[in-house]
Design a protein around this motif. Sequence first.
Motif, mmCIF file in Angstrom:
data_model
loop_
_atom_site.group_PDB
_atom_site.id
_atom_site.type_symbol
_atom_site.label_atom_id
_atom_site.label_comp_id
_atom_site.label_asym_id
_atom_site.label_seq_id
_atom_site.Cartn_x
_atom_site.Cartn_y
_atom_site.Cartn_z
ATOM 1 N N VAL A 1 31.010 20.070 -13.534
ATOM 2 C CA VAL A 1 31.617 20.963 -13.077
ATOM 3 C C VAL A 1 32.558 20.618 -11.721
ATOM 4 N N ILE A 2 31.937 19.985 -11.027
ATOM 5 C CA ILE A 2 32.739 19.308 -9.728
ATOM 6 C C ILE A 2 33.706 18.441 -10.232
ATOM 7 N N ARG A 3 33.356 17.730 -11.140
ATOM 8 C CA ARG A 3 34.387 16.552 -11.749
ATOM 9 C C ARG A 3 35.504 17.398 -12.146
ATOM 10 N N GLU A 4 35.341 18.372 -12.742
ATOM 11 C CA GLU A 4 36.444 19.316 -13.503
ATOM 12 C C GLU A 4 37.180 20.125 -12.415
ATOM 13 N N THR A 5 36.719 20.235 -11.033
ATOM 14 C CA THR A 5 37.451 21.295 -10.297
ATOM 15 C C THR A 5 37.408 20.414 -8.784
ATOM 16 N N TRP A 6 36.884 20.762 -7.878
ATOM 17 C CA TRP A 6 37.276 20.142 -6.632
ATOM 18 C C TRP A 6 36.857 18.749 -6.296
ATOM 19 N N GLY A 7 36.114 18.225 -7.339
ATOM 20 C CA GLY A 7 35.952 16.704 -7.258
ATOM 21 C C GLY A 7 37.008 15.812 -8.102
ATOM 22 N N ASN A 8 37.849 16.476 -8.498
ATOM 23 C CA ASN A 8 38.905 15.706 -9.279
ATOM 24 C C ASN A 8 39.558 14.753 -8.314
ATOM 25 N N GLU A 9 39.595 13.404 -8.430
ATOM 26 C CA GLU A 9 39.904 12.599 -7.650
ATOM 27 C C GLU A 9 41.759 12.455 -7.608
ATOM 28 N N THR A 10 42.210 13.164 -8.653
ATOM 29 C CA THR A 10 43.630 13.045 -8.509
ATOM 30 C C THR A 10 44.380 14.298 -8.221
ATOM 31 N N LEU A 11 43.395 15.151 -7.682
ATOM 32 C CA LEU A 11 43.803 16.722 -7.256
ATOM 33 C C LEU A 11 44.874 16.630 -6.268
ATOM 34 N N VAL A 12 44.810 15.935 -5.123
ATOM 35 C CA VAL A 12 46.089 15.826 -4.287
ATOM 36 C C VAL A 12 46.781 14.481 -4.598
ATOM 37 N N PRO A 13 48.137 14.925 -4.884
ATOM 38 C CA PRO A 13 49.280 13.930 -5.429
ATOM 39 C C PRO A 13 49.673 13.071 -4.137
ATOM 40 N N GLY A 14 49.573 11.588 -4.440
ATOM 41 C CA GLY A 14 50.025 10.714 -3.598
ATOM 42 C C GLY A 14 48.939 10.472 -2.541
ATOM 43 N N VAL A 15 47.717 10.740 -2.733
ATOM 44 C CA VAL A 15 46.711 10.494 -1.750
ATOM 45 C C VAL A 15 45.484 9.915 -2.557
ATOM 46 N N VAL A 16 44.985 8.643 -2.148
ATOM 47 C CA VAL A 16 43.838 8.172 -2.966
ATOM 48 C C VAL A 16 42.515 8.705 -2.306
ATOM 49 N N ILE A 17 41.778 9.405 -3.290
ATOM 50 C CA ILE A 17 40.624 10.107 -3.289
ATOM 51 C C ILE A 17 39.509 9.377 -4.026
ATOM 52 N N PHE A 18 38.429 9.126 -3.397
ATOM 53 C CA PHE A 18 37.140 8.784 -4.293
ATOM 54 C C PHE A 18 36.143 9.603 -4.109
ATOM 55 N N CYS A 19 35.378 10.004 -5.161
ATOM 56 C CA CYS A 19 34.298 10.760 -5.185
ATOM 57 C C CYS A 19 33.069 9.917 -5.862
ATOM 58 N N LEU A 20 32.101 9.976 -5.133
ATOM 59 C CA LEU A 20 30.485 9.431 -5.501
ATOM 60 C C LEU A 20 29.542 10.587 -5.395
ATOM 61 N N PHE A 21 28.814 10.708 -6.180
ATOM 62 C CA PHE A 21 27.531 11.519 -6.180
ATOM 63 C C PHE A 21 26.206 10.791 -5.689
ATOM 64 N N VAL A 22 25.785 11.103 -4.691
ATOM 65 C CA VAL A 22 24.648 10.254 -4.110
ATOM 66 C C VAL A 22 23.373 11.234 -4.548
ATOM 67 N N LEU A 23 22.437 10.512 -5.080
ATOM 68 C CA LEU A 23 21.249 10.965 -5.523
ATOM 69 C C LEU A 23 20.114 9.947 -5.475
ATOM 70 N N GLY B 1 31.150 6.656 -14.094
ATOM 71 C CA GLY B 1 31.133 5.554 -13.178
ATOM 72 C C GLY B 1 31.181 6.017 -11.992
ATOM 73 N N ASP B 2 30.411 7.312 -11.452
ATOM 74 C CA ASP B 2 30.716 7.860 -10.311
ATOM 75 C C ASP B 2 29.446 8.276 -9.638
ATOM 76 N N LEU B 3 28.027 7.625 -10.020
ATOM 77 C CA LEU B 3 26.904 7.936 -9.324
ATOM 78 C C LEU B 3 26.377 6.816 -8.546
ATOM 79 N N LEU B 4 25.684 7.222 -7.506
ATOM 80 C CA LEU B 4 25.376 6.296 -6.533
ATOM 81 C C LEU B 4 23.711 6.941 -6.247
ATOM 82 N N GLN B 5 22.786 6.031 -6.961
ATOM 83 C CA GLN B 5 21.458 6.324 -6.861
ATOM 84 C C GLN B 5 20.702 5.540 -5.949
ATOM 85 N N VAL B 6 19.966 5.910 -5.017
ATOM 86 C CA VAL B 6 19.328 5.176 -4.000
ATOM 87 C C VAL B 6 17.780 5.386 -4.615
ATOM 88 N N GLY B 7 17.079 4.025 -4.232
ATOM 89 C CA GLY B 7 15.737 4.009 -4.502
ATOM 90 C C GLY B 7 14.732 4.791 -3.602
#
Length: 344
Positions: free
Chosen positions: A109-131, A154-160
């Motif tokens: 749901v976040i990817r399809e809404t506010w986590g969409n990296e292309t939501l703000v034109p002309g600005v580079v945004i990266f989104c990572l899910f930390v778990l 390609g957006d998960l960041l899993q910590v041990g």
Amino acid sequence: MRRQLMLKALLGLAFMGLLLLLVDQQWSSWISSMYLWSSSQKTPTEDPLDLSSRKFEAQAEIRHPLDLRYPYPYPFLINHPDKCEGPRGAPFLLMLVMTQPQNVWVRQVIRETWGNETLVPGVVIFCLFVLGLPQPLFAQELQVLLEREDRKHGDLLQVGLLDTYRNLTLKVLMGLEWMAQYCPTAQYVLKVDSDVFLNPRYLVQKVLQPNGPLRPDFITGHIYRNTAPMRRQGHKWYMPPELYSHDKYPDYCAGPGYVMSGSLALRILSVAQRVKALYLEDVFVGLCLKYLGVKPTPAPRNTFFTYQKKYDRCTFHRLVLVHHFQHQEILQIWPDFLIASTTC
């Protein structure tokens, strides 16, 4: 006669107890051997959590629930070291979304809404899910699903480390360690929880201002001042005096979401190596700020809400974040929210 019956009864109970103990030991041994056998039968592609990582997980467990082990070499089990080296270049905003392993649908749901990296034109945004690591029950099955999810997005960041509320500080610090190692030129870093409504356009355009001056000491959100530690045992935010003895916390930004300059994030991480980590992650960041001599910058009024707020298109168009939003609600309001820029 009566004494003999009692003696026989006691001997019978002792025998049954011994028998049950032997059966329990055999059962535990059988379960353990079956578990190890099933783990050894899977190929690395089917079971990314091999025995060595499980051994590390056991070592990384912290006996006292309020005592965090940091700094500590927690590994990145799922990682994207090249994310900031792509053709888009370094991000203006790096979003670190705190999430739990089992919340697959929430992340979508976040990817399809506010986590969409292309939501703000002309600005580079990266989104990572930390778990972190899932709870032991069904851990292997869930890990397989996480690997599959990451191959797709390609957006998960899993910590041990075990993914618990008490380990949230460690998750945030590991997110900053990833930024320091693989994305140190990010201009801004947003730490945000997954149960919020976020308006990235307002955050970028009105709060961060891509064409504005650099602000090396910048951090903002909903600021708490002069708050006292909770000393009542059993409370969610209980803080024992032996971990934090002062009567007041330093100024800090509320945990649901705060944004800071990349340079300040690196300095916070540096101080965190020397300051005793507290399990209340937002308070701990505030403590690091105090050591750095930095105070949070007030955000535009009524833009960060730590409590739930009824949706209104034009009101939400002029704010950054609202806490306590379920993903079903976000899905419902998002199509209407997207037209706010043309109607408000």
